[in-house]
Design a protein around this motif. Sequence first.
Motif, short mmCIF file in Angstrom:
data_model
loop_
_atom_site.label_atom_id
_atom_site.label_comp_id
_atom_site.label_asym_id
_atom_site.label_seq_id
_atom_site.Cartn_x
_atom_site.Cartn_y
_atom_site.Cartn_z
N CYS A 148 0.85 -1.21 0.00
CA CYS A 148 0.00 0.00 0.00
C CYS A 148 0.88 1.25 0.00
O CYS A 148 0.59 2.23 -0.69
CB CYS A 148 -0.94 0.01 1.21
N LYS A 149 1.99 1.21 0.77
CA LYS A 149 2.91 2.36 0.82
C LYS A 149 3.58 2.56 -0.54
O LYS A 149 3.76 3.71 -0.98
CB LYS A 149 3.96 2.15 1.91
N ILE A 150 3.95 1.48 -1.21
CA ILE A 150 4.57 1.59 -2.54
C ILE A 150 3.56 2.18 -3.52
O ILE A 150 3.88 3.09 -4.29
CB ILE A 150 5.09 0.20 -3.00
N ILE A 151 2.33 1.69 -3.49
CA ILE A 151 1.29 2.19 -4.41
C ILE A 151 1.06 3.69 -4.20
O ILE A 151 0.89 4.44 -5.14
CB ILE A 151 -0.02 1.39 -4.22
N LYS A 152 1.07 4.10 -2.93
CA LYS A 152 0.83 5.53 -2.62
C LYS A 152 2.05 6.40 -2.88
O LYS A 152 1.99 7.62 -2.77
CB LYS A 152 0.43 5.68 -1.14
N GLY A 153 3.20 5.77 -3.20
CA GLY A 153 4.42 6.52 -3.47
C GLY A 153 5.16 6.91 -2.20
O GLY A 153 6.09 7.71 -2.24
N GLU A 154 4.76 6.34 -1.06
CA GLU A 154 5.44 6.64 0.20
C GLU A 154 6.76 5.89 0.31
O GLU A 154 7.63 6.26 1.09
CB GLU A 154 4.53 6.27 1.39
N LEU A 155 6.88 4.80 -0.46
CA LEU A 155 8.14 4.07 -0.56
C LEU A 155 8.47 3.95 -2.04
O LEU A 155 7.57 3.85 -2.88
CB LEU A 155 8.00 2.66 0.04
N PRO A 156 9.77 3.96 -2.39
CA PRO A 156 10.15 3.94 -3.81
C PRO A 156 9.94 2.56 -4.44
O PRO A 156 9.96 1.54 -3.76
CB PRO A 156 11.64 4.29 -3.79
N SER A 157 9.72 2.58 -5.75
CA SER A 157 9.63 1.32 -6.51
C SER A 157 9.97 1.63 -7.96
O SER A 157 9.89 2.78 -8.39
CB SER A 157 8.22 0.73 -6.42
N LYS A 158 10.34 0.60 -8.69
CA LYS A 158 10.60 0.75 -10.13
C LYS A 158 9.34 0.35 -10.87
O LYS A 158 9.13 -0.83 -11.19
CB LYS A 158 11.79 -0.11 -10.54
N LYS A 159 8.49 1.34 -11.13
CA LYS A 159 7.19 1.09 -11.74
C LYS A 159 7.34 0.68 -13.21
O LYS A 159 8.11 1.27 -13.94
CB LYS A 159 6.34 2.37 -11.65
N VAL A 160 6.56 -0.33 -13.61
CA VAL A 160 6.53 -0.69 -15.03
C VAL A 160 5.17 -0.44 -15.65
O VAL A 160 5.04 -0.32 -16.87
CB VAL A 160 6.95 -2.16 -15.28
N TYR A 161 4.13 -0.34 -14.82
CA TYR A 161 2.78 -0.15 -15.37
C TYR A 161 1.86 0.31 -14.24
O TYR A 161 2.02 -0.11 -13.09
CB TYR A 161 2.26 -1.47 -15.95
N GLU A 162 0.89 1.14 -14.61
CA GLU A 162 -0.13 1.54 -13.63
C GLU A 162 -1.41 1.88 -14.36
O GLU A 162 -1.39 2.49 -15.44
CB GLU A 162 0.36 2.78 -12.85
N ASP A 163 -2.53 1.49 -13.81
CA ASP A 163 -3.83 1.98 -14.28
C ASP A 163 -4.72 2.16 -13.05
O ASP A 163 -4.22 2.15 -11.92
CB ASP A 163 -4.43 1.07 -15.37
N GLU A 164 -6.01 2.32 -13.25
CA GLU A 164 -6.87 2.61 -12.11
C GLU A 164 -7.05 1.41 -11.17
O GLU A 164 -7.42 1.58 -10.01
CB GLU A 164 -8.23 3.17 -12.58
N LYS A 165 -6.70 0.21 -11.68
CA LYS A 165 -6.94 -1.00 -10.87
C LYS A 165 -5.67 -1.61 -10.28
O LYS A 165 -5.72 -2.21 -9.22
CB LYS A 165 -7.61 -2.07 -11.74
#
Length: 124
Positions: free
Chosen positions: A17-34
């Motif tokens: 949940c913290k990664i999704i909210k951007g509170e912790l870093p991650s190497k994102k490859v894809y995002e949509d509303e779901k």
Amino acid sequence: MTQLAWTMLPMSNCLFCKIIKGELPSKKVYEDEKVYAFHDINPGAPTHILIVPKRHVSGVNTASHEDAEIIGYSHLIAAKLAKERGIDDSGYRTVYNVGPDAGQSVFHLHLHLIGGRRMSWPPG
Ligand code: 5GP
Ligand code: ZN
């Protein structure tokens, strides 16, 4: 004001949940509303991506009929990401680890997309 069910709310102590909210870093490859997808921090193969529903669900064991769509949808996103990486023909594995025997370590539903090398079966 719209009333949100408690299950819609992010869990304050949940790593993903913290990664999704951007509170912790991650190497994102894809995002949509779901869903939100990012590289696994400890990859087990050249491609190792985690596909995570934005809505907090602790895992397959606690999933409800409401979560059926996201479970299927996550596989469609895995197929799309595999195709983009050119591993759709060579093959890949999609995995939900459930509970201690499978080694589940993060209790926010996530689909592993693993590929880019030959894998053995059954898994270790
Ligand atoms: P599980 O064992 O629950 O099926 O999978 C959890 C996965 O999350 C593991 O493969 C682990 O390497 C990955 N992971 C754990 N913490 C982090 C983190 O902070 N960032 C990223 N990107 N991956 C993580
Ligand atoms: Zn969560």
